[in-house]
Design an enzyme around this catalytic site. Structure first.
Site, PDB file in Angstrom:
ATOM      1  N   GLU A 172     -14.665 -24.590  -2.400  1.00 28.70           N
ATOM      2  CA  GLU A 172     -15.495 -23.257  -3.035  1.00 28.70           C
ATOM      3  C   GLU A 172     -15.984 -23.079  -4.573  1.00 28.70           C
ATOM      4  O   GLU A 172     -16.982 -23.034  -4.597  1.00 28.70           O
ATOM      5  CB  GLU A 172     -14.601 -22.106  -2.985  1.00 28.70           C
ATOM      6  N   HIS A 185     -19.880 -24.033  -3.127  1.00 28.32           N
ATOM      7  CA  HIS A 185     -20.087 -23.102  -3.351  1.00 28.32           C
ATOM      8  C   HIS A 185     -20.952 -22.164  -4.197  1.00 28.32           C
ATOM      9  O   HIS A 185     -22.305 -22.115  -4.478  1.00 28.32           O
ATOM     10  CB  HIS A 185     -19.528 -21.689  -1.901  1.00 28.32           C
ATOM     11  N   LYS A 192       0.723  -1.124   0.022  1.00 27.14           N
ATOM     12  CA  LYS A 192      -0.027   0.189  -0.496  1.00 27.14           C
ATOM     13  C   LYS A 192       0.968   1.056   0.345  1.00 27.14           C
ATOM     14  O   LYS A 192       0.831   2.460  -1.040  1.00 27.14           O
ATOM     15  CB  LYS A 192      -0.689   0.401   1.503  1.00 27.14           C
TER      16      LYS A 192
HETATM   17  P1  ADP Z   1       2.298  -2.279   2.918  1.00 27.49           P
HETATM   18  O1  ADP Z   1       2.051  -0.601   3.241  1.00 27.49           O
HETATM   19  O2  ADP Z   1       0.703  -2.717   2.564  1.00 27.49           O
HETATM   20  O3  ADP Z   1       2.041  -2.876   4.646  1.00 27.49           O
HETATM   21  P2  ADP Z   1       5.146  -1.981   1.745  1.00 27.49           P
HETATM   22  O4  ADP Z   1       4.140  -1.061   0.598  1.00 27.49           O
HETATM   23  O5  ADP Z   1       5.617  -1.178   2.959  1.00 27.49           O
HETATM   24  O6  ADP Z   1       3.028  -2.448   2.509  1.00 27.49           O
HETATM   25  O7  ADP Z   1       5.632  -3.031   1.159  1.00 27.49           O
HETATM   26  C1  ADP Z   1       6.531  -3.532   1.711  1.00 27.49           C
HETATM   27  C2  ADP Z   1       7.575  -3.918   1.334  1.00 27.49           C
HETATM   28  O8  ADP Z   1       7.330  -5.364   0.434  1.00 27.49           O
HETATM   29  C3  ADP Z   1       7.903  -2.822   0.342  1.00 27.49           C
HETATM   30  O9  ADP Z   1       8.914  -2.028   0.341  1.00 27.49           O
HETATM   31  C4  ADP Z   1       8.441  -3.648  -0.827  1.00 27.49           C
HETATM   32  O10 ADP Z   1       9.828  -3.978  -1.200  1.00 27.49           O
HETATM   33  C5  ADP Z   1       7.931  -4.862  -0.919  1.00 27.49           C
HETATM   34  N1  ADP Z   1       6.528  -5.296  -1.388  1.00 27.49           N
HETATM   35  C6  ADP Z   1       5.428  -5.391  -1.168  1.00 27.49           C
HETATM   36  N2  ADP Z   1       4.266  -5.350  -2.494  1.00 27.49           N
HETATM   37  C7  ADP Z   1       4.827  -5.532  -3.151  1.00 27.49           C
HETATM   38  C8  ADP Z   1       4.815  -4.973  -4.482  1.00 27.49           C
HETATM   39  N3  ADP Z   1       3.545  -5.617  -4.439  1.00 27.49           N
HETATM   40  N4  ADP Z   1       5.064  -5.183  -5.971  1.00 27.49           N
HETATM   41  C9  ADP Z   1       6.486  -4.866  -5.332  1.00 27.49           C
HETATM   42  N5  ADP Z   1       6.821  -5.351  -3.683  1.00 27.49           N
HETATM   43  C10 ADP Z   1       6.232  -5.441  -3.113  1.00 27.49           C
HETATM   44 ZN    ZN Z   2     -17.561 -22.850   2.807  1.00 25.82          ZN
END
Ligand code: ADP
Ligand code: ZN
Ligand code: MG
Length: 608
Positions: free
Chosen positions: A429, A432, A212
């Site tokens: 699943e 369902h 995120k």
């Molecule tokens: P959240 O905010 O959802 O908890 P983060 O954005 O802080 O997650 O993710 C932490 C780390 O994990 C990122 O810095 C990246 O290195 C890795 N990561 C997480 N999701 C992805 C993704 N979809 N693609 C590439 N790297 C990812």
């Molecule tokens: Zn079920």
């Protein structure tokens, strides 16, 4: 995965404690100086003086300290002490008397006393200051204590975040939704000309580690605008009144830099429902901050070029006021990645890592359902560490396998599913979904997934109603019961045995059936009578002391419930048996792809 920051809370208790400490310190430091127990009346002092018992005298502004010659204690109790003091009287002959008595005398310099007092205060305040300073550091506020109240949003220009959508893997749907925001930030005039209104606030919702924060940065990066970011929990650790001030500052700065993105990470820390907060300590500060945030969001018009983004992994605890229209009214789901998404993420994090065999990543992506982006990044990192330890200059499959084990061991419960379990989950699943597809009154299937959820379910089937239902007919409820039991029915049809995976389904089905009997009057034998309490809390337990329900009635309620549930399960089994081809085919595809949309399922059924 960032380590969770330890929460330090500043409270009134600290202040009270510190004042107390100062008080004690002061008393200790000034006691010998003031020493009230050793105070003697002025005439007694004159008596000592004339009888030649005084050795030396110090004259202060309002006090005189004197030292007796040895063997001449002022009184019995004070035998051990030779230093005494006396309140100074306006005695013009004092100096003459002192000269006459032949004692050494000198003035206690005022500045000396002042210095001493000052030192006392410094020493007393030092612990307070240190506590304060370290707490401040811990809050990640950086060095200067003087910047109190100023917000610490680091402003990074979009181009400099260096993050783009190509650094984010497996976030296809979220990306598409964010595109619109990016287009707007790139050329707000175009939107303004058409009078198109964008949401002011976008909430990214998803389990931890799904990227995120990364997505928010990438949005700013793609749009090439400034990115202001703040973490919700940092607000909470603020001193009283500072949280609200920071929010104000943040928005002020952001408006100056428009177009830009303001990102509030972990917004649940400030955005908790206010009734929730009330139960906890330190509530009012959080509440003030939240209120300020709401006020700021209302305060500026849409289309000022400032887009507010926020992220949370607990949307359900957010205050309703935050998610209502005009605030964070656009929610974007950031889900755990599918197999394809996982491969993408692994590729991103494998950039610059020499691999023994490129196709290893595909294998890894297959066996890691339920892993988040952050965990996959962790796997790649662990694997390269293991390869280094092995003395190899290439990461091989065995490193990746061992890395998964390491990451899994640190996570519990997230074991890669064995093929047998996956097969059972897939059939469950599909059961369902297929029942829902065939039942004429059931809500259409939106999505089927056998990716374990972070809440512990091994898979899920999502149905979306085609319209808002305010009233449900009996046949709709019966269809719904069949769909609930469809998972179990599939297990019984295919394997002849049910698994524990259906226990939650059973619970929900029983609850619904009970309401049908006791609240909705849908049982033929019991008739249109309401048997439950007004609050809707049913008499459930036999111990329930509802005297107007006989044991007999109670027993027949149970019998009716059983009948309704069994009937629903039989209906589901009948459907699944007559669509066995479809059941097998869908389950097979599901095991391969992990997820399937309702439309994809429809196509499979129609192609048979
Ligand atoms: P959240 O905010 O959802 O908890 P983060 O954005 O802080 O997650 O993710 C932490 C780390 O994990 C990122 O810095 C990246 O290195 C890795 N990561 C997480 N999701 C992805 C993704 N979809 N693609 C590439 N790297 C990812
Ligand atoms: Zn079920
Ligand atoms: Mg985050």
């Amino acid at each position: 995965m960032e380590p969770k920051k330890k929460r330090t809370r500043f409270s009134v208790a600290y202040f009270v404690l510190t004042i107390f400490i100062i008080w004690i310190f002061n008393d200790m430091i000034f006691r010998p100086y003031i020493a009230r127990e050793l105070e003697v009346p002025y005439n007694e002092f004159l008596g000592y003086l004339s009888s030649g018992k005084v050795k030396s005298v110090g004259i202060g502004a309002d006090r005189i300290i004197f030292m007796l010659k040895e063997g001449h204690p002022a009184s019995q109790q004070q035998a051990s002490s030779l230093i005494h003091n006396v309140v100074r009287v306006d005695d013009t002959k004092l100096v003459d008397r002192l000269i006459e008595a032949g004692v050494d005398f000198s003035e206690i310099k005022q500045s000396e006393g002042m210095l001493r007092a000052l030192m006392g205060w410094v020493i007393a305040f030092l612990p307070l200051f240190l506590i304060w300073y370290f707490m401040y550091r811990k809050m990640g506020m950086g060095g200067s204590v003087l910047s109190l109240g100023k917000n610490n949003a680091q402003e990074i220009h979009g181009e400099m975040t260096g993050v783009n959508f190509k650094d984010v893997g497996g976030a296809g749907e979220a990306e598409v939704e964010l595109r619109e925001i990016i287009d707007y930030l790139k050329s707000p005039e175009r939107f303004n000309k058409l009078g198109a209104k964008l949401p002011k606030g976008v909430l990214l919702v998803g389990p931890p580690g799904t990227g995120k924060t990364l997505l928010a940065k990438a949005t700013a990066g793609e749009a090439g605008v400034a990115f202001f970011s703040l973490t919700g929990s940092s607000f909470v650790e603020m001193f009283v009144g500072v949280g609200a001030a920071r929010v104000r500052d943040l928005f002020e700065q952001a408006k100056k830099k428009a177009p830009c993105i303001v990102f509030i990470d972990e917004i649940d820390a400030i955005g908790q429902a206010r009734s929730n907060i009330a139960a906890m300590s330190g509530n009012s500060e959080r509440e003030n901050t939240l209120n300020q945030l709401l006020a700021e969001m209302d305060g500026f018009r849409a289309n000022t070029g400032v887009i507010i983004m926020a992220a949370t992994n607990r949307p359900e605890i957010l205050d309703q006021a935050l998610v209502r229209p005009g605030r964070f009214d656009r929610q974007i789901q950031v889900t755990l990645p599918s197999e394809e998404g996982r491969l993408g993420i692994l590729r991103i994090h494998a950039a610059g890592v020499p691999l023994a065999d490129e196709s290893d990543l595909e294998r890894i992506s297959k066996i890691t359902p339920g892993f988040s982006g952050a965990e996959l990044a962790n796997v790649m990192n662990e694997a390269s560490l293991l390869a280094i330890r092995r003395g190899s200059d290439k990461v091989a499959l065995r490193d990746l396998d061992a890395a998964i084990e390491r990451v899994v061991a640190g996570l519990q419960k997230k074991t890669p599913l064995s093929p047998e379990v996956r097969k059972k989950v897939a059939y469950h699943e599909t059961g369902h979904a297929l029942t829902a597809y065939c039942m004429k009154d059931a809500d259409p299937v939106h999505k089927i997934s056998i990716i374990p959820t972070s809440k512990g379910a091994l898979g899920y089937t999502m149905q979306l109603p085609t319209e808002d239902h305010y009233l449900r007919s009996e046949s709709e409820l019966r269809s719904r019961l069949s769909v609930m039991l469809g998972g179990r029915a599939a297990e019984l049809t295919v394997f002849g045995l049910a698994t524990t995976g259906a226990s939650n389904d059973l619970e929900m089905a029983t609850m619904l059936a009970r309401r049908m009997v006791t609240e909705f009057g849908m049982s033929k034998t019991l008739g249109p009578v309401r048997y439950s309490n007004p609050e809707g809390a049913y008499l459930a337990a036999p111990s329930s002391n509802r005297s107007d329900i006989s044991q007999e009635t109670s027993a027949s309620i149970d019998r009716e419930i059983r009948e309704i549930v069994t009937e629903a399960q039989n209906a589901a089994m009948k459907i699944l048996e007559s669509h066995r081809n479809a059941l097998d085919k869908i389950a097979e595809v599901l095991q391969e792809n992990e997820t399937m949309t309702g439309d994809e399922m429809k196509k499979i059924i129609e192609s048979l």
